[in-house]
Design a protein around this motif. Sequence first.
Motif, PDB file in Angstrom:
ATOM      1  N   ALA A 398       0.764  -1.307   0.046  1.00  0.00           N
ATOM      2  CA  ALA A 398       0.062   0.120  -0.055  1.00  0.00           C
ATOM      3  C   ALA A 398       0.772   1.181  -0.034  1.00  0.00           C
ATOM      4  O   ALA A 398       0.577   2.436  -0.839  1.00  0.00           O
ATOM      5  CB  ALA A 398      -1.064  -0.032   1.122  1.00  0.00           C
ATOM      6  N   VAL A 399       1.683   1.201   0.826  1.00  0.00           N
ATOM      7  CA  VAL A 399       2.903   2.483   0.938  1.00  0.00           C
ATOM      8  C   VAL A 399       3.580   2.771  -0.591  1.00  0.00           C
ATOM      9  O   VAL A 399       3.747   3.729  -0.688  1.00  0.00           O
ATOM     10  CB  VAL A 399       3.462   2.391   2.178  1.00  0.00           C
ATOM     11  N   GLY A 400       3.833   1.526  -0.785  1.00  0.00           N
ATOM     12  CA  GLY A 400       4.691   1.567  -2.225  1.00  0.00           C
ATOM     13  C   GLY A 400       4.135   2.087  -3.335  1.00  0.00           C
ATOM     14  O   GLY A 400       4.402   2.831  -4.063  1.00  0.00           O
ATOM     15  N   ASP A 401       2.793   1.479  -3.517  1.00  0.00           N
ATOM     16  CA  ASP A 401       1.835   2.080  -4.429  1.00  0.00           C
ATOM     17  C   ASP A 401       1.625   3.744  -4.320  1.00  0.00           C
ATOM     18  O   ASP A 401       1.764   4.670  -5.244  1.00  0.00           O
ATOM     19  CB  ASP A 401       0.478   1.841  -4.467  1.00  0.00           C
ATOM     20  N   TYR A 402       1.499   4.093  -2.994  1.00  0.00           N
ATOM     21  CA  TYR A 402       1.432   5.683  -2.826  1.00  0.00           C
ATOM     22  C   TYR A 402       2.676   6.334  -3.274  1.00  0.00           C
ATOM     23  O   TYR A 402       2.625   7.543  -3.798  1.00  0.00           O
ATOM     24  CB  TYR A 402       1.176   5.866  -1.309  1.00  0.00           C
ATOM     25  N   LEU A 403       3.689   5.837  -2.836  1.00  0.00           N
ATOM     26  CA  LEU A 403       5.114   6.481  -3.107  1.00  0.00           C
ATOM     27  C   LEU A 403       5.306   6.567  -4.608  1.00  0.00           C
ATOM     28  O   LEU A 403       5.720   7.518  -5.032  1.00  0.00           O
ATOM     29  CB  LEU A 403       6.140   5.684  -2.277  1.00  0.00           C
ATOM     30  N   LEU A 404       5.038   5.452  -5.292  1.00  0.00           N
ATOM     31  CA  LEU A 404       5.352   5.269  -6.740  1.00  0.00           C
ATOM     32  C   LEU A 404       4.373   6.314  -7.473  1.00  0.00           C
ATOM     33  O   LEU A 404       4.814   7.035  -8.438  1.00  0.00           O
ATOM     34  CB  LEU A 404       5.014   3.975  -7.270  1.00  0.00           C
TER      35      LEU A 404
END
Length: 540
Positions: A398-404
């Motif tokens: 979830a956090v990785g999608d937000y960062l990307l």
Amino acid sequence: MGRGSGETAPSPEATCRSDYNSTLAARRRLYGPNTSLSYEQPLMIVRGSGTYLYDDQGVEYLDCVNNVSHVGHGNPEVASAICSQLHTLNTNSRYLHPGLPAYTEALLNTLNGRPAFPPPPAASAPPPEAPEPASPPPPAPARTSAASASAAIAPTTTTTTTTTAQAGPDLSVLYLVCSGSEANDLALRLVAASRPGATHVAVMGGAYHGHTAALIPLSPYKFWGRGGEGRAPHVHVVPCPDPYRGEHLDGAAAARAVLEAARRAGGRLGAFFGESLLSCGGQVVPPAAYMRDLYGVFRSEGVVLVADEVQCGFGRCGAAFWGFQALGVRPDIVTMGKPIGNGYPMAALATTRALADAFAAPGMEYFNTYGGSTAAVAAGLAVLRVLTQECLQQRAAAVGDYLLAGLQRLVAEHEVLGEARGLGLFVGLEVVADKASRRHAPVTARWIKERMKARRVLLSTDGPYDNVIKMKPPLVFGFREVDVLLSQLSEVMARELTAAVRSELLAQEEGHWAAVMAPRQAAYRDNERRLFAGGAVARL
């Protein structure tokens, strides 16, 4: 005696700087001269907590790159487990201890697609829900191509067919060692035992597999880097897939070319060593079919497939617990390190029963003084418990999608940001001279890294040309930390990278490229011509 009336005590700031300067001087005088320190002005870090580091003056830094403290700096459960075991007993694996088989079973479960700690048969309670993030993200924007590519490689657990790349027995045997280098060195021994006479090895362009005398030759990152001695005749380098530039995207063609190159050199290919997600290669997520096709061709020729998960495993990629699972392939050997003990020095190799038996057949004992020690096992079990209980794999997704998504917005706004890519909290931001040329810009990448450090955000650079800003933070990294990272990066790009600064950086890029990067690129291009002898250089 007391101080004279004219003396004054040194200020705390002066004392801190004195300690810093003496520490730096002693380090440079006494420690290995070819070791490195991060940043032009090195940091003296004395404490860590979660995803933050603190220097000798108490200044807080957001750590966006430390993929060793996987479940957070100073994680209390891991620290307590290690300390308790050290107070009780720390000895080697020649004694029975219940912790070792318990950890072995838990880790092998994850490698074979099962929960580390399956619930008892009678249990019917649902799995724990992921904790609420500190601040919820806004609605996710539409995925762009890089995010779509990441989504496309999620494992297809409902398929009813099995490809050659996915076939094979379970990874059912574990060896514990002390570092990723040891794990990969041990993998070479297993390959030699199971494929006698097949002494050639294939690796991926830009790869790094360890610092031993046997592994530097398997690491183009080193042997084509500064001080390297070039490619050994028994090593064949598969050009790293580069979706951004549309190069080297046919895994089957690459595998066939390597097999033929080994035959032309009078040898047989024994193994392929490859990171599932390519870290030193520049934070590259291979295209959906690439690794499956490459594995399929190699497996049909009996080549032992070694997945190096030292940097991308243990839930970091979000889509699966292991990178090879996200790619839909099944290796014969998996090597692990870095995050496995959250900073405790341990690593592991998992393999099939057949390969382990071939390794054991001559009768020589394998023993590792600290691998499999009681404290190492306590550290490993604690890390798996925290990953499971705190749902950190799901958090990484979830956090990785937000960062990307946030990085892709910045890419759209700034000429020197070529591509944001990644999977979960394995993320890279490629820095280029301009979008039209897509030429690597390592000087600019290093400048961005230093300007972010001045804003108390720690990043690093990687890739064969050192122009990819890498982001692999502890998995406790959350939405609030992403907001800080994106805000500070946006400020650097919009306010500090002025036209004058960019012009100066471009001038420096020219000199740096001519002196350092052009010879390195020539080695990679010459390898492509050699590999695909008789035809054009492959940009598939």
